[in-house]
Design a protein around this motif. Structure first.
Motif, PDB file in Angstrom:
ATOM      1  N   UNK A  64      30.415  54.516 -16.322  1.00  0.00           N
ATOM      2  CA  UNK A  64      31.529  54.046 -17.153  1.00  0.00           C
ATOM      3  C   UNK A  64      31.819  55.030 -18.280  1.00  0.00           C
ATOM      4  N   UNK A  65      30.772  55.526 -18.927  1.00  0.00           N
ATOM      5  CA  UNK A  65      30.973  56.520 -19.994  1.00  0.00           C
ATOM      6  C   UNK A  65      31.550  57.803 -19.418  1.00  0.00           C
ATOM      7  N   UNK A  66      31.101  58.205 -18.252  1.00  0.00           N
ATOM      8  CA  UNK A  66      31.616  59.418 -17.615  1.00  0.00           C
ATOM      9  C   UNK A  66      33.109  59.286 -17.320  1.00  0.00           C
ATOM     10  N   UNK A  67      33.539  58.112 -16.878  1.00  0.00           N
ATOM     11  CA  UNK A  67      34.954  57.892 -16.567  1.00  0.00           C
ATOM     12  C   UNK A  67      35.787  57.740 -17.832  1.00  0.00           C
ATOM     13  N   UNK A 240      37.238  62.422 -27.016  1.00  0.00           N
ATOM     14  CA  UNK A 240      37.124  62.702 -25.590  1.00  0.00           C
ATOM     15  C   UNK A 240      37.516  61.556 -24.685  1.00  0.00           C
ATOM     16  N   UNK A 241      38.199  60.548 -25.227  1.00  0.00           N
ATOM     17  CA  UNK A 241      38.576  59.389 -24.404  1.00  0.00           C
ATOM     18  C   UNK A 241      39.532  59.792 -23.291  1.00  0.00           C
ATOM     19  N   UNK A 242      39.338  59.204 -22.116  1.00  0.00           N
ATOM     20  CA  UNK A 242      40.195  59.430 -20.959  1.00  0.00           C
ATOM     21  C   UNK A 242      40.932  58.131 -20.670  1.00  0.00           C
ATOM     22  N   UNK A 243      42.242  58.118 -20.904  1.00  0.00           N
ATOM     23  CA  UNK A 243      43.006  56.879 -20.797  1.00  0.00           C
ATOM     24  C   UNK A 243      43.697  56.728 -19.450  1.00  0.00           C
ATOM     25  N   UNK A 244      43.242  57.451 -18.437  1.00  0.00           N
ATOM     26  CA  UNK A 244      43.809  57.295 -17.097  1.00  0.00           C
ATOM     27  C   UNK A 244      43.527  55.886 -16.577  1.00  0.00           C
ATOM     28  N   UNK A 245      44.592  55.177 -16.186  1.00  0.00           N
ATOM     29  CA  UNK A 245      44.414  53.797 -15.735  1.00  0.00           C
ATOM     30  C   UNK A 245      43.608  53.732 -14.447  1.00  0.00           C
ATOM     31  N   UNK A 246      43.703  54.767 -13.615  1.00  0.00           N
ATOM     32  CA  UNK A 246      42.918  54.778 -12.376  1.00  0.00           C
ATOM     33  C   UNK A 246      41.429  54.748 -12.692  1.00  0.00           C
ATOM     34  N   UNK A 465      47.175  54.993  -8.380  1.00  0.00           N
ATOM     35  CA  UNK A 465      47.745  55.890  -9.388  1.00  0.00           C
ATOM     36  C   UNK A 465      46.817  57.091  -9.531  1.00  0.00           C
ATOM     37  N   UNK A 466      47.263  58.306  -9.214  1.00  0.00           N
ATOM     38  CA  UNK A 466      46.362  59.470  -9.224  1.00  0.00           C
ATOM     39  C   UNK A 466      45.756  59.712 -10.603  1.00  0.00           C
ATOM     40  N   UNK A 467      44.441  59.902 -10.693  1.00  0.00           N
ATOM     41  CA  UNK A 467      43.796  60.232 -11.964  1.00  0.00           C
ATOM     42  C   UNK A 467      43.998  61.716 -12.282  1.00  0.00           C
ATOM     43  N   UNK A 468      43.619  62.171 -13.484  1.00  0.00           N
ATOM     44  CA  UNK A 468      43.731  63.591 -13.823  1.00  0.00           C
ATOM     45  C   UNK A 468      42.952  64.452 -12.827  1.00  0.00           C
ATOM     46  N   UNK A 469      43.612  65.475 -12.283  1.00  0.00           N
ATOM     47  CA  UNK A 469      42.964  66.333 -11.309  1.00  0.00           C
ATOM     48  C   UNK A 469      42.791  65.679  -9.957  1.00  0.00           C
ATOM     49  N   UNK A 470      43.352  64.460  -9.820  1.00  0.00           N
ATOM     50  CA  UNK A 470      43.268  63.693  -8.567  1.00  0.00           C
ATOM     51  C   UNK A 470      41.814  63.488  -8.131  1.00  0.00           C
ATOM     52  N   UNK A 471      40.944  63.279  -9.135  1.00  0.00           N
ATOM     53  CA  UNK A 471      39.521  63.092  -8.864  1.00  0.00           C
ATOM     54  C   UNK A 471      39.040  61.838  -9.571  1.00  0.00           C
ATOM     55  N   UNK A 475      33.197  61.573  -5.028  1.00  0.00           N
ATOM     56  CA  UNK A 475      33.569  62.905  -4.583  1.00  0.00           C
ATOM     57  C   UNK A 475      34.722  62.903  -3.593  1.00  0.00           C
ATOM     58  N   UNK A 476      34.962  61.771  -2.905  1.00  0.00           N
ATOM     59  CA  UNK A 476      36.024  61.756  -1.904  1.00  0.00           C
ATOM     60  C   UNK A 476      37.301  61.172  -2.506  1.00  0.00           C
ATOM     61  N   UNK A 477      38.290  60.905  -1.645  1.00  0.00           N
ATOM     62  CA  UNK A 477      39.605  60.447  -2.071  1.00  0.00           C
ATOM     63  C   UNK A 477      39.492  59.289  -3.051  1.00  0.00           C
ATOM     64  N   UNK A 478      40.197  59.390  -4.182  1.00  0.00           N
ATOM     65  CA  UNK A 478      40.006  58.455  -5.289  1.00  0.00           C
ATOM     66  C   UNK A 478      40.367  57.008  -4.933  1.00  0.00           C
ATOM     67  N   UNK A 479      41.226  56.782  -3.955  1.00  0.00           N
ATOM     68  CA  UNK A 479      41.630  55.421  -3.597  1.00  0.00           C
ATOM     69  C   UNK A 479      40.933  54.917  -2.333  1.00  0.00           C
ATOM     70  N   UNK A 480      39.861  55.603  -1.911  1.00  0.00           N
ATOM     71  CA  UNK A 480      39.201  55.207  -0.667  1.00  0.00           C
ATOM     72  C   UNK A 480      38.718  53.766  -0.713  1.00  0.00           C
TER      73      UNK A 480
END
Length: 530
Positions: A64-67, A240-246, A465-471, A475-480
Motif C-alpha cells: 500500500x505504501x509502495x502504491x 511523494x504521494x501518488x494520486x493515480x486512481x488505478x 484507468x491506466x496508472x503512471x507508466x502503465x504499471x 509485473x503484468x498487465x495492470x488490469x489483469x
C-alpha cells in the motif's frame, strides 16, 4: 467454547412454532427448522475477529505504501477503507437480522434476486468454489515461518509449507470438529495479543524513544511532530504521494481485504445462540477492535522501519519491525513465528465458514454429487465441503510462480467481491421498497448505503484507468485482476445458462425444487429434474 456444546451439523434441527421464519417473513422459500445452537457470543466474536485480523495487516502495508508513495496517503487509505468496511458491515447486519440463517451472501442474493431463476445462486456457487480459497494466508504462513527459522526462502519451500498447512487444517476441521474449534479460539486470542503488541510498539517508541532504532525519515518526522504536539505534519507526511486512481483502488482493495470477514458470523448464523443480538453486537465490536489496532500498527511500522524499506518489504514488513526493535534472535524469530501462527488461525476460521457455505450450495443441488457433498458423515462435519474448498486453494498455492502472486490473489478476490457487494447493497434498497413489512431489528444508515454504492462503482471502473507508466502493483498487465474477476462472473452466467436453460431444453426436462430431509436431519430444498 463450552464443554457441553452439541455437534454443529450432526445435531437435529429444532422447529420453532412461535417464530417460524417463513411465517414471520411471509415467504415460503425459507427453511422451517433451525439447527441446535452451539456457538456462544465469545466464539462468534473470535470467529469474526480471527477472520478479519489475518495476513492483511502483516503483509499489505508495504504494498500500500509502495502504491500510494507516502505515509499520509497510506494512512488516509486505511481510514477510508475502515469507513467503507463499516458501511458494508451495517448492510450485512441488516440482512442478517432480517434473514437469520446460515449462508451469508448466498442467502441474501437468492432472496433479493429470485429472477432470473437460479442465476444468483449459481453465481454465488461459482464464485465460492473458484475464488473461495485461503491461499493468501497460507502463503503468509509459509513466508513468515521460513523467515523465523532462517531457512532459504525458495519458491518450493514456501509452497510446501503453505500446502502442508492447508492439508493439516482440512483434516483437523473435517475429522476433529471440537478440537478444531478450540484451536481456532486459542489462536484468535493469540492473534489479538500479537496485533496489540505491534500496535503498542508505536506508542512505546514515541514515549520512550529507545536507543539504537534507526527510524526512517518519514517516521522520524512523525515522531518529532507527535513529541511537539503537532499531530499533522502535512509537509512531510504527504511527500511523494501518488494520486493515480488505478493504484489507489488496488490499495483500497487490499485495505478492504484486511477487513474481510466482518460478516463471517452471517455464514453460520443458524449455529449461533440468540443470532440477532449476537450479530448486532459482535460485528461492531470486531470492527472497533480491528480498526483501532490497524491504525496503531501502521503507525508503528512508520515510526520504526525506514520508508524505503517498507516499500521494498513485500509481505515481511512486520518481520522487519520486530527485527529492528528486538534484534534478530527475538524479533527476527519469535515474533515472525507468532505472525505465522496468526495466519494459520485465519486459515482455520475461513475454512470453517466457507466449508459450510459449500455444503449449503451442495444441499441445494448447485454442485454435482449433491448427496455426498452435502452430507455431514462420517464425523459430523462438512468434510466434503472442506474438500471442495481444499482443491482450488491447493492449485492457487502450487501452480502460479511466487513473487507478485500474493498481491494478485488479493486483487482477484477483491474485484468480484466488490461486484457481489454492490449487488447486495442495491438489493437492500430494493427489499426496503418491495417488502417494507419485513422485520428489521437493525437498519443500516441510508447515507452509508449510498456511499458504498458510489465507491463500489468507482472501484470497478478504476482498474481500467491506466496508472503512471502503465504499471500497477504487479509485473503484468495492470488490469489483469479485473479481467480475471470479470471472467469468473461471465463463466458463472454461462454455466447458469447451460445448466438451467440449454440442457433442460435439449433434454426435455425442467428443474424444480423438492423438499428433502438429509441424513443429518437438515431440511433443505434441492433442485431436481422433472
Amino acid at each position: 467454547m463450552e464443554a457441553e456444546t452439541q455437534p454443529l451439523l450432526q445435531a437435529p434441527y429444532e422447529c420453532r412454532e412461535d417464530s417460524d421464519l417463513a411465517r414471520t417473513h411471509g415467504r415460503d422459500d425459507l427453511p422451517t427448522a433451525i439447527p441446535a445452537k452451539s456457538l456462544s457470543w465469545t466464539s462468534a466474536y473470535i470467529l469474526v475477529v480471527s477472520r478479519v485480523i489475518g495476513s492483511g495487516i502483516f503483509a499489505t502495508p508495504g504494498s500500500i505504501v509502495k502504491s500510494s508513495g507516502s505515509i499520509g496517503l497510506s494512512l488516509l487509505l486505511w481510514i477510508g477503507g475502515t469507513i467503507l468496511a463499516a458501511c458494508g458491515m451495517a448492510i450485512s447486519m441488516e440482512y442478517g437480522c432480517m434473514l437469520p440463517r446460515s449462508g451469508g451472501d448466498k442467502v441474501y442474493l437468492e432472496y433479493t434476486y429470485p429472477k432470473p431463476r437460479y442465476l444468483a445462486s449459481t453465481l454465488v456457487a461459482v464464485q465460492a468454489v473458484l475464488l473461495g480459497f485461503t491461499a493468501s494466508n497460507c502463503i503468509i504462513f509459509a513466508k513468515y515461518t521460513v523467515f523465523a527459522f532462517g531457512g532459504e526462502p525458495s519458491e518450493l519451500t514456501h509452497k510446501l509449507f503453505a500446502a502442508g498447512l492447508l492439508t493439516l487444517i482440512t483434516i483437523l476441521h473435517g475429522c476433529f470438529r471440537q478440537t478444531g474449534i478450540w484451536i481456532q479460539n486459542v489462536l484468535g486470542w493469540l492473534k489479538i495479543f500479537l496485533i496489540g503488541s505491534i500496535s503498542l510498539t508505536g506508542i512505546w517508541v514515541i514515549l520512550l524513544r529507545p536507543g539504537g532504532i534507526e527510524m526512517g525519515s518519514g517516521g522520524a518526522a512523525a515522531a518529532a511532530a507527535v513529541k511537539k504536539g503537532d499531530f499533522v505534519a502535512w509537509d512531510t507526511l504527504f511527500e511523494g504521494s501518488n494520486w493515480s486512481w488505478n493504484l489507489l483502488s488496488t490499495s483500497l482493495f487490499k485495505v478492504m481485504y484486511s477487513y474481510a470477514g466482518l460478516n463471517n458470523v452471517n455464514n453460520v448464523l443458524s449455529e449461533v445462540r440468540d443470532p440477532i443480538r449476537t450479530i448486532k453486537t459482535v460485528c461492531p465490536a470486531a470492527l472497533l477492535t480491528s480498526g483501532l489496532l490497524y491504525l496503531l500498527a501502521n503507525a508503528s511500522y512508520f515510526l520504526v522501519v525506514p520508508l524505503d524499506e517498507i516499500k521494498q518489504s513485500g509481505e515481511l514488513v512486520a518481520a522487519l519491525l520486530f527485527d529492528r526493535l528486538f534484534g534478530p534472535r527475538v524479533g527476527g524469530t519469535l515474533f515472525p513465528l507468532a505472525i505465522a501462527i496468526s495466519a494459520a488461525g485465519n486459515v482455520m476460521v475461513v475454512t470453517f465458514a466457507l466449508a459450510r457455505v459449500n455444503q449449503e450450495i451442495a444441499r441445494q443441488g448447485f454442485l454435482p454429487w449433491g448427496d455426498l457433498l452435502s452430507s455431514s458423515r462420517p464425523f459430523g462435519t462438512p468434510l466434503w465441503g472442506l474438500i471442495v474448498h481444499y482443491f482450488p486453494s491447493l492449485l492457487v498455492i502450487t501452480l502460479p510462480p511466487q513473487g507478485d502472486v500474493y498481491n494478485f490473489i488479493l486483487d482477484v478476490e477483491g474485484y468480484p467481491g466488490t461486484i457481489f457487494g454492490l449487488a447486495i447493497t442495491v438489493g437492500l434498497l430494493i427489499l426496503r421498497y418491495r417488502e417494507p413489512y419485513l422485520p428489521r431489528p437493525f437498519k443500516a444508515w441510508l447515507p452509508a448505503v449510498w456511499l458504498r454504492i458510489a465507491v463500489s462503482f468507482a472501484l470497478l471502473v478504476a482498474p481500467f484507468i491506466p496508472p503512471p507508466g502503465r504499471k500497477g502493483d504487479v509485473e503484468f498487465f495492470y488490469a489483469t485482476y479485473a479481467v480475471v474477476g470479470t471472467g469468473v462472473i461471465v463463466f458463472g452466467v454461462l454455466y447458469w445458462y447451460v445448466w438451467t436453460v440449454l440442457l433442460p431444453r435439449w433434454g426435455g426436462y425442467s428443474l424444480e425444487e423438492e423438499e428433502k430431509v438429509l441424513d443429518d436431519g437438515t431440511a433443505v430444498k434441492r433442485l431436481v429434474r422433472v
